[in-house]
Design a protein around this motif. Sequence first.
Motif, PDB file in Angstrom:
ATOM      1  N   GLY A 136       0.885  -1.149   0.000  1.00 33.53           N
ATOM      2  CA  GLY A 136       0.000   0.000   0.000  1.00 33.53           C
ATOM      3  C   GLY A 136       0.925   1.200   0.000  1.00 33.53           C
ATOM      4  O   GLY A 136       2.062   1.104   0.465  1.00 33.53           O
ATOM      5  N   TYR A 137       0.484   2.326  -0.555  1.00 30.33           N
ATOM      6  CA  TYR A 137       1.375   3.481  -0.562  1.00 30.33           C
ATOM      7  C   TYR A 137       0.596   4.786  -0.464  1.00 30.33           C
ATOM      8  O   TYR A 137      -0.596   4.838  -0.742  1.00 30.33           O
ATOM      9  N   ALA A 138       1.317   5.836  -0.048  1.00 34.00           N
ATOM     10  CA  ALA A 138       0.761   7.183   0.045  1.00 34.00           C
ATOM     11  C   ALA A 138       1.739   8.146  -0.610  1.00 34.00           C
ATOM     12  O   ALA A 138       2.955   7.892  -0.645  1.00 34.00           O
ATOM     13  N   GLU A 139       1.211   9.235  -1.119  1.00 31.46           N
ATOM     14  CA  GLU A 139       2.006  10.270  -1.780  1.00 31.46           C
ATOM     15  C   GLU A 139       1.881  11.573  -0.973  1.00 31.46           C
ATOM     16  O   GLU A 139       1.260  12.521  -1.429  1.00 31.46           O
ATOM     17  N   PRO A 140       2.485  11.632   0.212  1.00 29.05           N
ATOM     18  CA  PRO A 140       2.272  12.796   1.080  1.00 29.05           C
ATOM     19  C   PRO A 140       2.898  14.091   0.569  1.00 29.05           C
ATOM     20  O   PRO A 140       2.464  15.174   0.930  1.00 29.05           O
TER      21      PRO A 140
END
Length: 150
Positions: A136-140
């Motif tokens: 899973g990933y996030a692009e903060p």
Amino acid sequence: MVKILFKFYSDIFDEEKVETIWAEEIDKEKGIYKIENIPFYIPFISSSDLVFAEYDKNEQSLVYKSTFEHSGNSTIQVVIVNNDYKTNDIRKVFNELNCESEKFSEGYFSMEIPFEINYKKIKTKLDELETKEIIGYAEPNLSEKHFNEI
């Protein structure tokens, strides 16, 4: 090299957090520093950003006040959701695409997308691994350049 203390609200943890980051002194009188490592959780900076920080007596540390200039680099946070995969193996996939990363613990790392790299190729790989339920990933902190490439 100096350490700068960042205080911020984390959507991941749903609470106030603190993280320290290494920085290079650019102009001590003006309080300008260059971020030298990839943040693990800080959602609003990336490596090589120039930031303004002041010494805080209560914290006994330099404390982040604002971003002076964005580098154009982006920061991606990655969680391994399939325990059959090791964090360093997934990091290697992105390292081969010229993206450095820093491992926080088994199952979590943050990754830098350098300004010069076209993000579309990286995003395609992130989406592929997420679709396969490996990560899973996030692009903060996605730079404008990288945002426009997807």
